[in-house]
Write a protein that holds these residues in place. Structure first.
Motif, mmCIF file in Angstrom:
data_model
loop_
_atom_site.group_PDB
_atom_site.id
_atom_site.type_symbol
_atom_site.label_atom_id
_atom_site.label_comp_id
_atom_site.label_asym_id
_atom_site.label_seq_id
_atom_site.Cartn_x
_atom_site.Cartn_y
_atom_site.Cartn_z
ATOM 1 N N PRO A 101 -46.801 -44.159 29.053
ATOM 2 C CA PRO A 101 -48.086 -43.719 29.617
ATOM 3 C C PRO A 101 -48.802 -44.885 30.302
ATOM 4 O O PRO A 101 -48.791 -46.016 29.814
ATOM 5 C CB PRO A 101 -48.862 -43.232 28.391
ATOM 6 C CG PRO A 101 -47.813 -42.859 27.394
ATOM 7 C CD PRO A 101 -46.682 -43.826 27.635
ATOM 8 N N ALA A 102 -49.426 -44.582 31.433
ATOM 9 C CA ALA A 102 -50.054 -45.618 32.257
ATOM 10 C C ALA A 102 -51.067 -46.452 31.474
ATOM 11 O O ALA A 102 -51.110 -47.680 31.612
ATOM 12 C CB ALA A 102 -50.715 -44.993 33.484
ATOM 13 N N GLY A 103 -51.887 -45.808 30.668
ATOM 14 C CA GLY A 103 -52.888 -46.540 29.896
ATOM 15 C C GLY A 103 -52.263 -47.542 28.942
ATOM 16 O O GLY A 103 -52.744 -48.675 28.805
ATOM 17 N N LEU A 104 -51.180 -47.148 28.283
ATOM 18 C CA LEU A 104 -50.491 -48.071 27.378
ATOM 19 C C LEU A 104 -49.807 -49.185 28.161
ATOM 20 O O LEU A 104 -49.790 -50.337 27.716
ATOM 21 C CB LEU A 104 -49.463 -47.327 26.522
ATOM 22 C CG LEU A 104 -50.004 -46.460 25.402
ATOM 23 C CD1 LEU A 104 -48.872 -45.825 24.610
ATOM 24 C CD2 LEU A 104 -50.909 -47.251 24.476
ATOM 25 N N GLN A 105 -49.262 -48.839 29.319
ATOM 26 C CA GLN A 105 -48.624 -49.848 30.155
ATOM 27 C C GLN A 105 -49.625 -50.938 30.541
ATOM 28 O O GLN A 105 -49.326 -52.132 30.464
ATOM 29 C CB GLN A 105 -48.089 -49.187 31.430
ATOM 30 C CG GLN A 105 -46.646 -49.398 31.650
ATOM 31 C CD GLN A 105 -46.166 -48.649 32.889
ATOM 32 O OE1 GLN A 105 -46.871 -47.838 33.491
ATOM 33 N NE2 GLN A 105 -44.957 -48.929 33.263
ATOM 34 N N GLN A 130 -55.211 -51.247 19.166
ATOM 35 C CA GLN A 130 -56.666 -51.297 19.011
ATOM 36 C C GLN A 130 -57.400 -51.013 20.313
ATOM 37 O O GLN A 130 -58.380 -50.287 20.330
ATOM 38 C CB GLN A 130 -57.086 -52.654 18.450
ATOM 39 C CG GLN A 130 -56.665 -52.845 17.019
ATOM 40 C CD GLN A 130 -56.953 -54.237 16.499
ATOM 41 O OE1 GLN A 130 -57.200 -55.173 17.260
ATOM 42 N NE2 GLN A 130 -56.908 -54.392 15.182
ATOM 43 N N HIS A 131 -56.925 -51.584 21.405
ATOM 44 C CA HIS A 131 -57.625 -51.423 22.683
ATOM 45 C C HIS A 131 -57.390 -50.071 23.338
ATOM 46 O O HIS A 131 -58.179 -49.660 24.189
ATOM 47 C CB HIS A 131 -57.254 -52.542 23.644
ATOM 48 C CG HIS A 131 -57.798 -53.866 23.219
ATOM 49 N ND1 HIS A 131 -57.341 -55.049 23.727
ATOM 50 C CD2 HIS A 131 -58.764 -54.196 22.329
ATOM 51 C CE1 HIS A 131 -58.004 -56.049 23.174
ATOM 52 N NE2 HIS A 131 -58.872 -55.546 22.317
ATOM 53 N N SER A 132 -56.325 -49.404 22.958
ATOM 54 C CA SER A 132 -56.042 -48.087 23.542
ATOM 55 C C SER A 132 -56.407 -46.956 22.596
ATOM 56 O O SER A 132 -56.293 -45.788 22.962
ATOM 57 C CB SER A 132 -54.568 -47.990 23.929
ATOM 58 O OG SER A 132 -53.751 -48.123 22.781
ATOM 59 N N ASN A 133 -56.804 -47.303 21.365
ATOM 60 C CA ASN A 133 -57.152 -46.315 20.349
ATOM 61 C C ASN A 133 -55.983 -45.364 20.082
ATOM 62 O O ASN A 133 -56.139 -44.151 19.983
ATOM 63 C CB ASN A 133 -58.416 -45.539 20.729
ATOM 64 C CG ASN A 133 -59.043 -44.860 19.538
ATOM 65 O OD1 ASN A 133 -58.892 -45.308 18.406
ATOM 66 N ND2 ASN A 133 -59.721 -43.755 19.773
ATOM 67 N N VAL A 134 -54.795 -45.957 20.017
ATOM 68 C CA VAL A 134 -53.561 -45.221 19.734
ATOM 69 C C VAL A 134 -52.954 -45.843 18.482
ATOM 70 O O VAL A 134 -52.946 -47.064 18.331
ATOM 71 C CB VAL A 134 -52.576 -45.328 20.927
ATOM 72 C CG1 VAL A 134 -51.242 -44.684 20.605
ATOM 73 C CG2 VAL A 134 -53.187 -44.692 22.170
ATOM 74 N N LYS A 135 -52.444 -44.999 17.585
ATOM 75 C CA LYS A 135 -51.856 -45.510 16.351
ATOM 76 C C LYS A 135 -50.720 -46.473 16.665
ATOM 77 O O LYS A 135 -49.967 -46.285 17.620
ATOM 78 C CB LYS A 135 -51.341 -44.360 15.487
ATOM 79 C CG LYS A 135 -52.451 -43.533 14.898
ATOM 80 C CD LYS A 135 -51.916 -42.467 13.993
ATOM 81 C CE LYS A 135 -53.094 -41.682 13.425
ATOM 82 N NZ LYS A 135 -52.670 -40.700 12.453
ATOM 83 N N LEU A 136 -50.607 -47.488 15.818
ATOM 84 C CA LEU A 136 -49.604 -48.531 16.009
ATOM 85 C C LEU A 136 -48.204 -47.941 16.117
ATOM 86 O O LEU A 136 -47.423 -48.334 16.987
ATOM 87 C CB LEU A 136 -49.683 -49.547 14.862
ATOM 88 C CG LEU A 136 -48.748 -50.739 14.943
ATOM 89 C CD1 LEU A 136 -49.066 -51.599 16.154
ATOM 90 C CD2 LEU A 136 -48.830 -51.565 13.695
ATOM 91 N N ARG A 137 -47.870 -46.982 15.263
ATOM 92 C CA ARG A 137 -46.523 -46.412 15.307
ATOM 93 C C ARG A 137 -46.277 -45.673 16.621
ATOM 94 O O ARG A 137 -45.161 -45.636 17.117
ATOM 95 C CB ARG A 137 -46.264 -45.521 14.095
ATOM 96 C CG ARG A 137 -47.085 -44.261 14.042
ATOM 97 C CD ARG A 137 -46.707 -43.402 12.828
ATOM 98 N NE ARG A 137 -47.662 -42.341 12.640
ATOM 99 C CZ ARG A 137 -48.725 -42.390 11.877
ATOM 100 N NH1 ARG A 137 -48.980 -43.490 11.207
ATOM 101 N NH2 ARG A 137 -49.538 -41.371 11.771
#
Length: 124
Positions: A101-105, A78-85
């Motif tokens: 990826p740094a943002g996900l990290q 939710q906070h990264s606007n990336v699909k859960l999968r």
């Protein structure tokens, strides 16, 4: 797993000129919606194993329970606007040595810290 799926609208085209246009349109719309829902469910079933593996990675890495691991994945998504999968895929890939990826990290670290802080407060 089949990949030769027809477009939902193409599957339900009718050439019966005698059919009632309103009823035909309603039935076609319902059929298209059911096919979309079926495709979404198939996609969810295909994604489930990687999500479960990512939960296992988080449980093993951060000594959290499976419910907390689920909440961490959802929060990162939710906070990264990336699909859960895709978040789950990044977590499992990182466990095998591929860089995340740094943002996900950053989102993952933040979500883990927040869950751990919340657990300490509820047991403190």
């Amino acid at each position: 797993m089949r990949h030769d799926r027809a477009e939902p609208a193409d599957v339900f085209r009718r050439s019966d000129a005698a059919a009632n246009a309103g009823e035909d349109g309603f039935l076609r719309d319902e059929a298209v919606e059911l096919l979309r829902e079926k495709q979404q469910l198939e996609q969810a079933m295909e994604s489930r194993p990687v999500i479960d593996m990512a939960r296992g990675v988080l449980v093993a890495s951060f000594a959290c329970d499976p419910e907390d691991a689920w909440e961490i994945l959802v929060t990162v998504s939710q906070h990264s606007n990336v699909k859960l999968r895709d978040v789950a895929d990044a977590v499992t890939s990182a466990a095998t040595g591929k860089p995340m990826p740094a943002g996900l990290q950053e989102q993952l670290a933040s979500a883990v810290q927040a869950r751990q802080a919340g657990r300490r407060r509820s047991f403190g």
